[in-house]
Scaffold this motif. Structure first.
Motif, short mmCIF file in Angstrom:
data_model
loop_
_atom_site.label_atom_id
_atom_site.label_comp_id
_atom_site.label_asym_id
_atom_site.label_seq_id
_atom_site.Cartn_x
_atom_site.Cartn_y
_atom_site.Cartn_z
N PHE A 1 0.84 -1.19 0.00
CA PHE A 1 0.00 0.00 0.00
C PHE A 1 0.88 1.24 0.00
O PHE A 1 1.90 1.27 0.69
CB PHE A 1 -0.93 -0.01 1.23
N TYR B 1 -7.09 0.09 4.64
CA TYR B 1 -5.83 0.81 4.81
C TYR B 1 -6.10 2.29 5.04
O TYR B 1 -6.84 2.93 4.28
CB TYR B 1 -4.97 0.63 3.56
N MET C 1 -3.72 -0.42 9.48
CA MET C 1 -4.18 -1.48 8.58
C MET C 1 -4.99 -2.51 9.35
O MET C 1 -4.58 -2.97 10.42
CB MET C 1 -2.96 -2.15 7.96
#
Ligand code: MG
Length: 344
Positions: free
Chosen positions: A221, A269, A286
């Motif tokens: 991410f 996220y 997360m």
């Protein structure tokens, strides 16, 4: 000189052969994702007889280690961080796996796993697929969801330019995106901050390999926070294993399914907050469900999930970044990938 010429021809030949083998995707699919299921590998679930009243459930992970050896891990339940009752390596004999150690004994034959402990306690288990409840999941908000891989188009992705700009992974006829080892990572063309991501994956069967060499990939991410993809089926569940945030946070439980079985990550996220002066106001966070099981609960991303300390101490990203899929040299398969931006 001549030797060097010969050496280059020979090594070129090996490289060619190696390339032929490594990049022969149909061969890879056949080799690493065999149609014929392993007769012993997988989850087993059952109950003790009435002699065991305190903890009457029993479960097992069984998987091949290569060299005709299998590891059997007996424990109370799947998807729970509980110590193994027995952890034993055995070889098949006459089409069955049998073991006897201390007061334990057992036999896996066909669809049944029977055994016991001591003079009276007996158990019987059956196979359990433990399929993810989110396989095939569609976006909750289709209007703002972006499909990153629909089984056909790789339009949302590009090769990581730093490594091999022309490298694209393989799209298989059954709508699967498979890592093409050696081409490097894929990154999304678009950049994202806070989001929800759904991704399905399966790891190859690599019984002779161990640790980080066994079915390694990863989903990143903002380009820097990796949710590890690894075949750590039946293992402890450490910070560099399946469901872990690489070198940052171990999964709450090891919810990894055996190689060849489709699994899911559903990931929420939250991007870090960095002010105009570059000061970190809040670390990223997360929450990860693996196969529907909570493995990361609002975990704070207090450092970058890099291999080296220097990398881990890099500042959190201040701007949106791509989703990255890792080429770690193994044939991981992906499908049904979509993202919903959270807008925070
Ligand atoms: Mg990885």
């Amino acid at each position: 000189m001549r030797n060097r010429w010969l050496l280059s021809v020979v090594s070129g030949l090996f490289l060619f052969m190696g390339t032929g083998l490594s990049y022969g995707e149909p061969d890879a699919v056949e080799k690493f994702f065999p149609v014929q299921a392993d007769p012993f590998m997988g989850n087993w679930v059952g109950r003790w007889n009435k002699e065991e009243e305190v903890d009457p459930d029993i479960a097992a992970n069984v998987y091949p280690l290569g060299g005709d050896q299998f590891r059997i891990v007996l424990k109370a339940k799947h998807d729970m961080r509980c110590p193994p009752k027995l952890d034993i390596t055995v070889k098949p004999e006459g089409g069955a796996l049998r073991f006897k150690q201390d007061d334990w004994f057992g036999e896996i034959s066909g669809d049944t796993f029977k055994g016991g402990h001591g003079p009276k306690a007996r158990f019987e288990m059956r196979r359990a697929e433990l399929a993810s409840p989110t396989l095939g999941l569609k976006p909750e908000h289709p209007d703002r969801a972006k499909v990153l891989f629909d089984g056909i188009s790789t339009e949302a992705w590009k090769a990581d330019s730093a490594k091999k700009p022309d490298g694209m992974w393989t799209v298989l006829p059954d709508g699967v995106l498979m890592v093409k080892p050696g081409t490097g990572d894929l990154i999304t063309k678009e950049k994202f901050g806070s989001c929800r991501l759904h991704i399905e994956f399966r790891t190859p069967l690599m019984p002779t390999l161990r640790g980080q060499g066994r079915g390694n990939s990863g989903v990143f991410f903002q380009d820097v926070y990796e949710v590890q993809v690894l075949d750590s089926y039946g293992l402890e569940g450490y910070y560099d294993e399946s469901g872990g945030l690489y070198k940052l946070a171990a999964p709450l439980v090891n919810a990894c399914r055996p190689p060849g079985q489709w699994q899911t990550y559903d990931i929420d996220y939250t991007a870090p907050k960095v002010d105009a002066a570059g000061k970190v106001v809040a670390f990223g966070r997360m929450t990860v469900h693996q196969n529907g099981v909570l493995v990361q609960k609002d975990t704070e991303l207090t450092w970058i999930t890099a291999w080296t300390e220097k990398g881990r101490l890099e500042p959190p990203p201040a701007k949106p970044g791509p989703i990255r899929l890792q080429d770690h040299g193994n044939y991981i398969q992906y499908r049904n990938i979509w993202i919903e931006e959270s807008g925070s």
